[in-house]
Design a protein around this motif. Structure first.
Motif: not given
Length: 173
Positions: A17-27
């Motif tokens: 279980k879990g999720e992949l997220t991206f910090d705004d700075k990465v995008i």
């Protein structure tokens, strides 16, 4: 008789279980790197504070002037851009849209759902480049000029002193 390896089946069926997220700075960085070589696009305007900072010191912050909203599967991007005189704004917008959508999908598997581009200035390439000279560049140039002048002065004094020594040697009989 057939035997099954129950441990293998259990580990294959139960995904972690879990999720992949991206910090705004990465995008923001993905977008910034993606649009670097867009024809007709001179730069992204980071606003008053970023522009003042960039006038003082050299800064290659790829996130200045790029605002993003990041969801679980989608991204919205806002840019304030400086376009090059002689290019078509709609062509620049289409190029930015294509390259940003492609790089976001390749890098993060997120989809670009909205791209808002505001042209805040139009300049020639030479105007833009001259406006990018920072206080740090000017101080460095002044320091280098001073260093060169000091070296020239030192060499001049050394040559003069050397000639004076040679002249003194010829007078002694």
């Amino acid at each position: 008789m057939v035997t099954e390896n129950k441990a293998t089946q259990d580990t294959q069926a139960a995904a972690p279980k879990g999720e992949l997220t991206f910090d705004d700075k990465v995008i923001q960085k993905v977008v910034g790197y993606a649009i670097e070589n867009t024809p007709g696009l001179l730069g992204v305007d980071g606003g008053f504070v970023a522009n003042i900072k960039n006038k003082i010191v050299n800064s290659d912050n790829a996130t200045d002037g790029i605002e993003v909203e990041v969801g679980k599967e989608q991204v919205a991007v806002d840019l304030n851009v400086i376009m090059e005189f002689g290019h078509n704004a709609h062509d620049i917008y289409q190029s930015i849209t294509q390259v940003v959508a492609k790089k976001l999908t390749e890098t993060t598997s997120l989809n670009l759902v909205e791209l808002n581009v505001e042209v805040v200035d139009i300049q020639t390439k030479s105007e833009y480049e001259s406006s990018r000279v920072t206080l740090q560049d000017r101080v460095t140039d002044a320091g280098n000029t001073l260093k060169e002048k000091a070296a020239d002065g030192y060499d001049s004094v050394k040559n003069t002193a050397s000639k004076m020594t040679e002249d003194d040697d010829t007078r002694v009989v």
